[in-house]
Design a protein around this motif. Structure first.
Motif, PDB file in Angstrom:
ATOM      1  N   LEU A   1       0.830  -1.198   0.000  1.00 48.57           N
ATOM      2  CA  LEU A   1       0.000   0.000   0.000  1.00 48.57           C
ATOM      3  C   LEU A   1       0.872   1.258   0.000  1.00 48.57           C
ATOM      4  N   LEU A   2       1.867   1.292   0.870  1.00 49.27           N
ATOM      5  CA  LEU A   2       2.771   2.446   0.926  1.00 49.27           C
ATOM      6  C   LEU A   2       3.481   2.659  -0.406  1.00 49.27           C
ATOM      7  N   SER A   3       3.904   1.580  -1.024  1.00 53.58           N
ATOM      8  CA  SER A   3       4.619   1.684  -2.295  1.00 53.58           C
ATOM      9  C   SER A   3       3.740   2.303  -3.378  1.00 53.58           C
ATOM     10  N   ILE A   4       2.508   1.823  -3.490  1.00 52.15           N
ATOM     11  CA  ILE A   4       1.587   2.353  -4.501  1.00 52.15           C
ATOM     12  C   ILE A   4       1.274   3.820  -4.227  1.00 52.15           C
ATOM     13  N   CYS A   5       0.984   4.147  -2.964  1.00 51.90           N
ATOM     14  CA  CYS A   5       0.619   5.528  -2.627  1.00 51.90           C
ATOM     15  C   CYS A   5       1.802   6.482  -2.784  1.00 51.90           C
ATOM     16  N   GLN A   6       3.014   5.979  -2.580  1.00 52.45           N
ATOM     17  CA  GLN A   6       4.198   6.804  -2.820  1.00 52.45           C
ATOM     18  C   GLN A   6       4.370   7.062  -4.319  1.00 52.45           C
ATOM     19  N   GLN A   7       4.169   6.019  -5.121  1.00 49.02           N
ATOM     20  CA  GLN A   7       4.275   6.172  -6.576  1.00 49.02           C
ATOM     21  C   GLN A   7       3.257   7.178  -7.101  1.00 49.02           C
ATOM     22  N   GLU A   8       2.017   7.085  -6.586  1.00 47.67           N
ATOM     23  CA  GLU A   8       0.936   7.926  -7.092  1.00 47.67           C
ATOM     24  C   GLU A   8       0.793   9.228  -6.306  1.00 47.67           C
ATOM     25  N   GLN A   9       1.599   9.395  -5.250  1.00 49.11           N
ATOM     26  CA  GLN A   9       1.545  10.592  -4.404  1.00 49.11           C
ATOM     27  C   GLN A   9       0.139  10.809  -3.822  1.00 49.11           C
ATOM     28  N   ILE A  10      -0.376   9.761  -3.211  1.00 49.66           N
ATOM     29  CA  ILE A  10      -1.672   9.800  -2.547  1.00 49.66           C
ATOM     30  C   ILE A  10      -1.441   9.726  -1.040  1.00 49.66           C
ATOM     31  N   PRO A  11      -1.795  10.754  -0.282  1.00 48.40           N
ATOM     32  CA  PRO A  11      -1.647  10.687   1.175  1.00 48.40           C
ATOM     33  C   PRO A  11      -2.527   9.594   1.778  1.00 48.40           C
ATOM     34  N   ILE A  12      -2.112   9.103   2.934  1.00 46.73           N
ATOM     35  CA  ILE A  12      -2.849   8.062   3.652  1.00 46.73           C
ATOM     36  C   ILE A  12      -3.242   8.591   5.028  1.00 46.73           C
ATOM     37  N   ILE A  13      -4.500   8.385   5.403  1.00 44.72           N
ATOM     38  CA  ILE A  13      -4.911   8.594   6.787  1.00 44.72           C
ATOM     39  C   ILE A  13      -4.961   7.232   7.453  1.00 44.72           C
ATOM     40  N   GLU A  14      -4.090   7.042   8.432  1.00 40.73           N
ATOM     41  CA  GLU A  14      -4.082   5.786   9.185  1.00 40.73           C
ATOM     42  C   GLU A  14      -4.792   6.019  10.522  1.00 40.73           C
ATOM     43  N   ASP A  15      -5.959   5.426  10.661  1.00 36.47           N
ATOM     44  CA  ASP A  15      -6.752   5.519  11.889  1.00 36.47           C
ATOM     45  C   ASP A  15      -6.370   4.316  12.754  1.00 36.47           C
ATOM     46  N   ASP A  16      -5.605   4.577  13.816  1.00 32.49           N
ATOM     47  CA  ASP A  16      -4.974   3.476  14.558  1.00 32.49           C
ATOM     48  C   ASP A  16      -5.441   3.444  16.019  1.00 32.49           C
ATOM     49  N   VAL A  17      -6.744   3.477  16.226  1.00 30.50           N
ATOM     50  CA  VAL A  17      -7.265   3.610  17.584  1.00 30.50           C
ATOM     51  C   VAL A  17      -7.418   2.271  18.315  1.00 30.50           C
ATOM     52  N   TYR A  18      -7.258   1.145  17.616  1.00 28.78           N
ATOM     53  CA  TYR A  18      -7.481  -0.169  18.241  1.00 28.78           C
ATOM     54  C   TYR A  18      -6.206  -0.988  18.437  1.00 28.78           C
ATOM     55  N   SER A  19      -5.058  -0.513  17.934  1.00 27.29           N
ATOM     56  CA  SER A  19      -3.888  -1.390  17.842  1.00 27.29           C
ATOM     57  C   SER A  19      -3.319  -1.819  19.201  1.00 27.29           C
ATOM     58  N   ASP A  20      -3.621  -1.104  20.285  1.00 24.17           N
ATOM     59  CA  ASP A  20      -3.157  -1.539  21.611  1.00 24.17           C
ATOM     60  C   ASP A  20      -3.930  -2.734  22.136  1.00 24.17           C
ATOM     61  N   LEU A  21      -5.067  -3.045  21.487  1.00 22.84           N
ATOM     62  CA  LEU A  21      -5.983  -4.047  22.032  1.00 22.84           C
ATOM     63  C   LEU A  21      -5.806  -5.402  21.354  1.00 22.84           C
ATOM     64  N   TRP A  22      -4.547  -5.859  21.220  1.00 25.12           N
ATOM     65  CA  TRP A  22      -4.281  -7.185  20.665  1.00 25.12           C
ATOM     66  C   TRP A  22      -4.366  -8.222  21.787  1.00 25.12           C
ATOM     67  N   PHE A  23      -4.645  -9.470  21.403  1.00 22.99           N
ATOM     68  CA  PHE A  23      -4.885 -10.506  22.407  1.00 22.99           C
ATOM     69  C   PHE A  23      -3.693 -11.452  22.600  1.00 22.99           C
ATOM     70  N   ASP A  24      -3.264 -12.107  21.547  1.00 22.05           N
ATOM     71  CA  ASP A  24      -2.222 -13.128  21.689  1.00 22.05           C
ATOM     72  C   ASP A  24      -0.915 -12.734  21.027  1.00 22.05           C
ATOM     73  N   GLN A  25      -0.976 -11.915  20.007  1.00 25.05           N
ATOM     74  CA  GLN A  25       0.225 -11.529  19.276  1.00 25.05           C
ATOM     75  C   GLN A  25       0.101 -10.084  18.808  1.00 25.05           C
ATOM     76  N   GLU A  26       1.156  -9.297  18.987  1.00 23.28           N
ATOM     77  CA  GLU A  26       1.116  -7.907  18.557  1.00 23.28           C
ATOM     78  C   GLU A  26       0.897  -7.837  17.048  1.00 23.28           C
ATOM     79  N   PRO A  27       0.097  -6.871  16.604  1.00 23.12           N
ATOM     80  CA  PRO A  27      -0.151  -6.728  15.166  1.00 23.12           C
ATOM     81  C   PRO A  27       1.095  -6.209  14.451  1.00 23.12           C
ATOM     82  N   PRO A  28       1.092  -6.253  13.119  1.00 22.91           N
ATOM     83  CA  PRO A  28       2.233  -5.707  12.365  1.00 22.91           C
ATOM     84  C   PRO A  28       2.433  -4.222  12.663  1.00 22.91           C
ATOM     85  N   ARG A  29       3.620  -3.734  12.360  1.00 24.70           N
ATOM     86  CA  ARG A  29       3.945  -2.330  12.595  1.00 24.70           C
ATOM     87  C   ARG A  29       2.997  -1.421  11.817  1.00 24.70           C
ATOM     88  N   SER A  30       2.734  -0.260  12.396  1.00 24.47           N
ATOM     89  CA  SER A  30       1.814   0.684  11.768  1.00 24.47           C
ATOM     90  C   SER A  30       2.380   1.201  10.445  1.00 24.47           C
TER      91      SER A  30
END
Length: 479
Positions: free
Chosen positions: A279-308
């Motif tokens: 996703l980052l690669s495509i948006c960098q190529q096309e110069q499209i900004p990304i809004i990352e809404d990351d309000v749930y990432s602290d609430l993992w159960f068994d394994q931490e999610p991938p990096r933001s």
């Protein structure tokens, strides 16, 4: 039309007459303009806690007085006859103003959800917030008792928010692999305000906003009300989202891409590390900004999610939104935006034009919790409690929904995206559930024409409410 009045049973005046007088006052004052549709007789009877015959009698009297009229198959309305027009002479037509406002109204179902969520008797199976039992109320109270207020200013904070809090947020983001500075962070009153500021501060009317579909932003209107055009990209199918972005952007330039890549609302899906890089690669190529809404990432159960996405961003492409609403307390109204300084300066200027900053007390409390380590301790405890609730809810679904629906096992967050085998999720199902005091979040508020899904939340209702609500909902669906 929502009514928060009931007739006084201790009054010497009859219930019927109280209702007639109350309705008459609202019509004559102009609170209910000509053409206003009244709720059904059944709803009025339930609201006023009277027999339906009392409502019928009151409405008949107001019809006889020329204040109300009935239209076959449509209901009861404030009348447009001569006598009523005379009463309303020289009164401002607020209905015209209401209908002309530029902010898009909520869907009727969303308005109903917002209304019924205040009813203590309602079992809230879809609510996206923490149960009162999961909020650290006593610990927050203790913080205010023990903390020093010498460093706290009760005046307006600076445009970007309390400097001390922004420094602690910098330290907190560092634990997520995001290196930033306090000048690149602005405090906002929750994630929704962040989206609203971005819509009016960075985009032009008519801009095309891409988002994964189904999406939370279909249930709120920060972009739509600012005149933006939303395009949903299915997150399941043969064509991956990055490919869809590239194809659509070639035809018409997209202004940005909005995503909740970790424990998505409402689907609870999480992007893999490889998907994020693509996703980052495509948006960098096309110069499209990304809004990352990351309000749930602290609430993992068994394994931490991938990096933001923000932690992987080397081009300053990502505007990162965080919030304390899903982990500490929605009532604190504390969130933040992290992005390029020029962008943050612009958004801070607009925020100062709208509310002069978030609550000084809330900012002080969050800073104390981040500084003392209490926030980290609380989140660890909260993950354990939410995992228990998830497992309990899954056991109920296995008991009552096998054969009529499918679902994935959430690895964090609040939600189960329940897919019914038959597309019967509609307004009628919503209303039938309400009759049983069950409030559901249907799929069509997140994705138009989605008649197959329900967002089931295990974060709010008690175990007893979950047990009754899920069993009863299954019976309604099976009928």
């Amino acid at each position: 039309m929502y009514i928060d009045w009931k007739p006084d049973r201790s009054s010497n005046q009859s219930l019927h007459q109280q209702i007639v007088d109350w309705m008459q006052q609202h019509i004559i004052r102009g609170d209910w303009p000509v053409g206003t549709r009244l709720p059904s007789q059944r709803i009025l009877a339930d609201t006023f806690d009277v027999n339906r015959s009392t409502i019928i009698s009151a409405i008949d009297e107001l019809i006889a007085d020329g204040l109300l009229e009935t239209k076959a198959g449509s209901g009861t309305f404030v009348s447009n006859n001569t006598w009523n027009v005379l009463i309303s002479t020289k009164r401002l037509d607020w209905k015209n103003y209401v209908q002309s406002g530029i902010h898009e109204p909520n869907l009727t179902t969303i308005q109903d959800i917002n209304h019924y969520e205040t009813d203590p008797h309602m079992i809230r199976l879809g609510t996206g917030e923490l149960s009162p039992s999961l909020l650290p109320t006593h610990l927050i109270e203790a913080t205010f008792h023990t903390t020093s207020f010498k460093t706290l200013s009760l005046g307006y904070s600076e445009p970007k928010g309390d400097k001390r809090l922004r420094q602690y947020i910098c330290d907190y983001l560092q634990t997520k692999g995001i290196t930033t500075s306090i000048s690149s962070i602005m405090i906002v009153s929750g994630g929704l305000q962040a989206l609203q500021l971005i819509a009016v501060g960075l985009l032009q009317k008519g801009s095309m906003i891409l988002h994964e579909s189904p999406s939370y932003i279909n249930s709120v209107h920060p972009f739509q009300s600012a005149g933006m055009h939303l395009v949903g990209l299915p997150n399941q199918g043969q064509e991956r989202i990055p490919e869809q972005i590239k194809r659509i952007h070639k035809k018409q330039k997209a202004s940005l891409f909005y995503t909740i890549p970790t424990f998505n609302n409402p689907t609870n899906t999480t992007w893999t590390h490889e998907e994020r890089l693509e996703l980052l690669s495509i948006c960098q190529q096309e110069q499209i900004p990304i809004i990352e809404d990351d309000v749930y990432s602290d609430l993992w159960f068994d394994q931490e999610p991938p990096r933001s996405l923000k932690s992987l961003d080397t081009e300053g492409l990502v505007l990162y939104i965080g919030s304390m609403s899903k982990t500490l307390s929605p009532g604190l109204r504390i969130g933040w935006i992290n992005g390029p300084v020029t962008v943050i300066d612009r958004l801070a200027d607009i925020k100062m034009q709208t509310d002069y900053g978030s609550s000084a007390l809330s900012q002080h409390l969050v800073a104390e919790w981040l500084a003392s380590g209490q926030y980290a301790q609380h989140v660890a405890w909260l993950r354990h409690k939410l995992r228990e609730r998830r497992d309990f809810t899954l056991s109920l679904l296995n008991q009552h929904f096998k054969g009529i629906a499918e679902w994935d096992v959430p690895q964090g967050g609040f939600y189960i995206w329940l897919k019914l085998n038959k597309p019967i999720v509609n307004r009628y199902l919503f209303q039938q559930a309400i009759k049983e005091n069950i409030l559901i979040n249907p799929g069509f508020i997140y994705e138009p024409q989605n008649n197959s899904h329900l967002r089931v939340s295990y974060s709010y209702a008690s175990k007893e409410q979950l047990a009754y609500g899920i069993e009863t909902l299954a019976k309604i669906i099976q009928k």
